[in-house]
Design an enzyme around this catalytic site. Sequence first.
Site, PDB file in Angstrom:
ATOM      1  N   LYS A  24       7.444  11.062  -3.489  1.00  0.00           N
ATOM      2  CA  LYS A  24       7.603  10.787  -2.053  1.00  0.00           C
ATOM      3  C   LYS A  24       9.074  10.561  -1.720  1.00  0.00           C
ATOM      4  CE  LYS A  24       2.939   8.992  -1.621  1.00  0.00           C
ATOM      5  NZ  LYS A  24       2.021   7.861  -1.504  1.00  0.00           N
ATOM      6  N   GLN A  41       2.218   1.519  -1.682  1.00  0.00           N
ATOM      7  CA  GLN A  41       1.536   2.427  -2.606  1.00  0.00           C
ATOM      8  C   GLN A  41       0.272   1.767  -3.171  1.00  0.00           C
ATOM      9  OE1 GLN A  41       2.457   5.667  -3.207  1.00  0.00           O
ATOM     10  NE2 GLN A  41       0.548   5.809  -4.351  1.00  0.00           N
ATOM     11  N   ASP A  84       0.881   5.858   6.707  1.00  0.00           N
ATOM     12  CA  ASP A  84      -0.284   6.281   5.909  1.00  0.00           C
ATOM     13  C   ASP A  84      -1.550   6.337   6.771  1.00  0.00           C
ATOM     14  OD1 ASP A  84       0.226   7.056   3.335  1.00  0.00           O
ATOM     15  OD2 ASP A  84       0.206   5.017   2.504  1.00  0.00           O
TER      16      ASP A  84
END
Length: 288
Positions: free
Chosen positions: A53, A97, A120
């Site tokens: 990422k 994460q 997200d």
Amino acid sequence: MPAKVIDGNEVSALIRKEIGGRVEQMRRHGIVPGLAVIVIGNNAASAVYVRNKIRACEDVGIRSFRFDFGESASPEDVLSVIEELNNRQDVHGILVQLPLPPKFSIGSILRTISADKDVDGFHLYNVGGLVVGDTVFPPCTPYGVVKLLEHENITIEGKNVVVVGASNIVGKPIALMLMQRDATVCICHAKTRDLAQFTILADILVVAAGKPNLILPQMVKTGAVVIDVGINRLANGKLVGDVDFNGVKEKASYITPVPGGVGPMTVTMLLENTISSAERAIKQKSSV
Ligand code: NAD
């Protein structure tokens, strides 16, 4: 005729090029889009995902800020960093994460991230937005699936869609997003009896169960579009999806490979959500 194999790397590269142009335009006006990435604990797979990422951000010119916490960090420490990031002007997206070490509550962490920076798309506000059709941040993997279908000009409206997998991060949001586009959607899961009686009806079959070889050719309608979200590492080290790719390819009209299908799109849509967030922040600022 065998299916067309949808090349997620190629579609992803096209979208990233377009994002790079938007970043450049922003930078010309003195604004650098920024993504904060929070990592808690030492999960080996997470380390790889986060590295990818951050590299993807660098490639398109998005600045990334990485925050690492050991397993022994207190949840309060993490929450206070998130609160700080919520108020920072140079951070347009915040991502924690997953998975988290057991002592951390996913719910309280995700709820603390500002809904305006929830790239997200896991905050309850954005999940609610998915239900009513105006989410600010579509979750990255389902968003990537929609982009692949759009790129191939595959009609969604009126189609029978069967989603195999009902998780909060893949199955449910993809079902909602396709329903919003006027598909008739059925969701199957581990407790579904006789999976094949549902999958055989699908014009578009999206599989996100995490079970290699779950979908065999006899479970797929001739000419169906088959999107394989699954990622499974076999004992011999090979990476495969949930679909018997070679068998199903002979029956489907389109199919995504693993790797190289949905996978690259997930990170790309994270970049898309981050740049869109930065663009929105600028618009809001100039309208006050
Ligand atoms: P999950 O374990 O949270 O959910 C799996 C879902 O599949 C559950 O709803 C479960 O009921 C269902 N399921 C399990 N076995 C089944 C069976 N035999 N028949 C029907 N349904 C079954 O997993 P997840 O996070 O949604 O991920 C699913 C898969 O997608 C995994 O392989 C994961 O690695 C992959 N994934 C890929 C990406 C990507 O970027 N390509 C992103 C996220 C997840």
